[in-house]
Design a protein around this motif. Structure first.
Motif, PDB file in Angstrom:
ATOM      1  N   LYS A  53       0.851  -1.193   0.000  1.00 21.31           N
ATOM      2  CA  LYS A  53       0.000   0.000   0.000  1.00 21.31           C
ATOM      3  C   LYS A  53       0.886   1.242   0.000  1.00 21.31           C
ATOM      4  O   LYS A  53       1.829   1.358   0.792  1.00 21.31           O
ATOM      5  N   ALA A  54       0.603   2.174  -0.891  1.00 20.49           N
ATOM      6  CA  ALA A  54       1.372   3.417  -0.939  1.00 20.49           C
ATOM      7  C   ALA A  54       0.972   4.328   0.218  1.00 20.49           C
ATOM      8  O   ALA A  54      -0.222   4.515   0.465  1.00 20.49           O
ATOM      9  N   PRO A  55       1.936   4.885   0.944  1.00 23.92           N
ATOM     10  CA  PRO A  55       1.595   5.826   2.019  1.00 23.92           C
ATOM     11  C   PRO A  55       1.045   7.122   1.450  1.00 23.92           C
ATOM     12  O   PRO A  55       1.525   7.603   0.410  1.00 23.92           O
ATOM     13  N   ARG A  70      -4.441  10.625  -1.971  1.00 20.56           N
ATOM     14  CA  ARG A  70      -5.779  10.013  -2.020  1.00 20.56           C
ATOM     15  C   ARG A  70      -6.718  10.784  -2.945  1.00 20.56           C
ATOM     16  O   ARG A  70      -7.604  10.191  -3.571  1.00 20.56           O
ATOM     17  N   ASP A  71      -6.522  12.099  -3.051  1.00 24.15           N
ATOM     18  CA  ASP A  71      -7.354  12.893  -3.962  1.00 24.15           C
ATOM     19  C   ASP A  71      -6.960  12.649  -5.417  1.00 24.15           C
ATOM     20  O   ASP A  71      -7.824  12.604  -6.308  1.00 24.15           O
ATOM     21  N   GLY A  76      -7.641   8.681 -11.166  1.00 25.04           N
ATOM     22  CA  GLY A  76      -7.002   7.625 -11.947  1.00 25.04           C
ATOM     23  C   GLY A  76      -5.682   7.200 -11.338  1.00 25.04           C
ATOM     24  O   GLY A  76      -5.229   7.775 -10.336  1.00 25.04           O
ATOM     25  N   PRO A  77      -5.039   6.192 -11.923  1.00 23.57           N
ATOM     26  CA  PRO A  77      -3.741   5.730 -11.408  1.00 23.57           C
ATOM     27  C   PRO A  77      -2.682   6.813 -11.532  1.00 23.57           C
ATOM     28  O   PRO A  77      -2.828   7.775 -12.305  1.00 23.57           O
ATOM     29  N   LEU A  78      -1.621   6.628 -10.773  1.00 23.36           N
ATOM     30  CA  LEU A  78      -0.594   7.661 -10.666  1.00 23.36           C
ATOM     31  C   LEU A  78       0.781   7.061 -10.929  1.00 23.36           C
ATOM     32  O   LEU A  78       1.124   6.013 -10.384  1.00 23.36           O
ATOM     33  N   VAL A  79       1.552   7.742 -11.779  1.00 21.45           N
ATOM     34  CA  VAL A  79       2.968   7.429 -11.973  1.00 21.45           C
ATOM     35  C   VAL A  79       3.771   8.446 -11.171  1.00 21.45           C
ATOM     36  O   VAL A  79       3.650   9.655 -11.405  1.00 21.45           O
ATOM     37  N   VAL A  80       4.557   7.962 -10.235  1.00 16.95           N
ATOM     38  CA  VAL A  80       5.369   8.829  -9.377  1.00 16.95           C
ATOM     39  C   VAL A  80       6.839   8.502  -9.599  1.00 16.95           C
ATOM     40  O   VAL A  80       7.234   7.337  -9.530  1.00 16.95           O
ATOM     41  N   THR A  81       7.636   9.522  -9.877  1.00 14.30           N
ATOM     42  CA  THR A  81       9.073   9.318  -9.973  1.00 14.30           C
ATOM     43  C   THR A  81       9.763  10.165  -8.914  1.00 14.30           C
ATOM     44  O   THR A  81       9.472  11.355  -8.757  1.00 14.30           O
ATOM     45  N   PHE A  82      10.625   9.532  -8.127  1.00 17.41           N
ATOM     46  CA  PHE A  82      11.458  10.233  -7.146  1.00 17.41           C
ATOM     47  C   PHE A  82      12.816  10.496  -7.796  1.00 17.41           C
ATOM     48  O   PHE A  82      13.419   9.595  -8.386  1.00 17.41           O
ATOM     49  N   GLY A 192      -4.843   2.557  -4.291  1.00 18.05           N
ATOM     50  CA  GLY A 192      -3.705   2.917  -3.444  1.00 18.05           C
ATOM     51  C   GLY A 192      -2.629   1.854  -3.360  1.00 18.05           C
ATOM     52  O   GLY A 192      -1.633   2.029  -2.648  1.00 18.05           O
ATOM     53  N   VAL A 193      -2.800   0.753  -4.089  1.00 21.67           N
ATOM     54  CA  VAL A 193      -1.814  -0.329  -4.058  1.00 21.67           C
ATOM     55  C   VAL A 193      -0.789  -0.105  -5.171  1.00 21.67           C
ATOM     56  O   VAL A 193      -1.141   0.218  -6.313  1.00 21.67           O
TER      57      VAL A 193
END
Length: 222
Positions: A53-55, A70-71, A76-82, A192-193
């Motif tokens: 689960k993504a924090p 969460r908003d 829709g799904p989210l692509v996150v790059t750090f 959120g997974v």
């Protein structure tokens, strides 16, 4: 040319003195040693991965807009790059490659954003210099990166090398310490997974953004 080909060329040019900044052999060895230490630590294998689960997070962009995970997932799904910051040329190539793939990502109903520990002003510079059309969020002291398990502290000898290069991270970053996220790419489903995770302790290695598209296709079909 694939992203990794561009990164390999950049590394070769840097280490062989073909760029304006020419490192010494000792500095190169220090950088290699630090990367090996981080790789050998096994931290990347302990970070959040597919199935976790993504924090939740709440982070600002340079314009003062606040993005809450969460908003975002409602849409829709989210692509996150750090990534490490505007001072890192490898990160800038990574961001440019993501921008080149952005329309394909968005066509699949997903959103794209980047997170770094740098100040809001430096996030704005990243967007401007790399001609990005997706938000960059500032993660003070890499606190969100820590919840994903990817924050680490730079060793003292590497800190001195970066300072000699003019990359004083206590000036670039929102926090005043020398902690960074390992470069990482996540796809987070609407529930959120995490459905895709790629963490690279070697900052010169990055997954090609095209790898995201089959993941997003599968999410969409489900």
């Amino acid at each position: 040319m694939k992203l990794q080909d561009k990164l390999d060329k950049l590394r070769d040019d840097f280490e062989n003195g073909r760029l304006p900044l020419v490192p010494t052999a000792e500095q190169i060895e220090t950088m290699h040693r630090a990367t090996k230490m981080l790789t050998d630590s096994g931290q990347a294998s302990r970070a959040l991965k597919a199935g976790d689960k993504a924090p939740d997070f709440s982070l600002p962009d340079p314009e003062g807009n606040v993005y809450i995970l969460r908003d975002l997932l409602v849409r829709g799904p989210l692509v996150v790059t750090f990534y490490r910051g505007v001072w890192c040329p490898f990160c800038n190539l990574d961001l440019a490659a993501l921008e080149a793939e952005r329309s394909e990502i968005e066509a699949r109903g997903a959103q794209l954003l980047a997170i770094s520990p740098q100040t809001l002003a430096n996030s704005r510079r990243s967007q401007r210099d790399n001609k990005l059309n997706f938000p960059i969020l500032s993660d003070h002291d890499s606190e969100v990166a820590a919840t994903f398990g990817i924050r680490f502290s730079l060793p003292d000898d590497l800190i001195e090398v970066y300072k000699s290069f003019g990359s004083n991270l206590s000036q670039f970053n929102a926090g005043q310490d020398w902690r960074l996220p390992m470069p990482a790419r996540y796809v987070i489903g609407r529930d959120g997974v995490i459905v895709y995770a790629e963490i690279t302790p070697d900052y010169t290695r990055r997954p090609d953004p095209s790898e995201l598209l089959p993941v997003l296709d599968k999410l969409r079909s489900n």
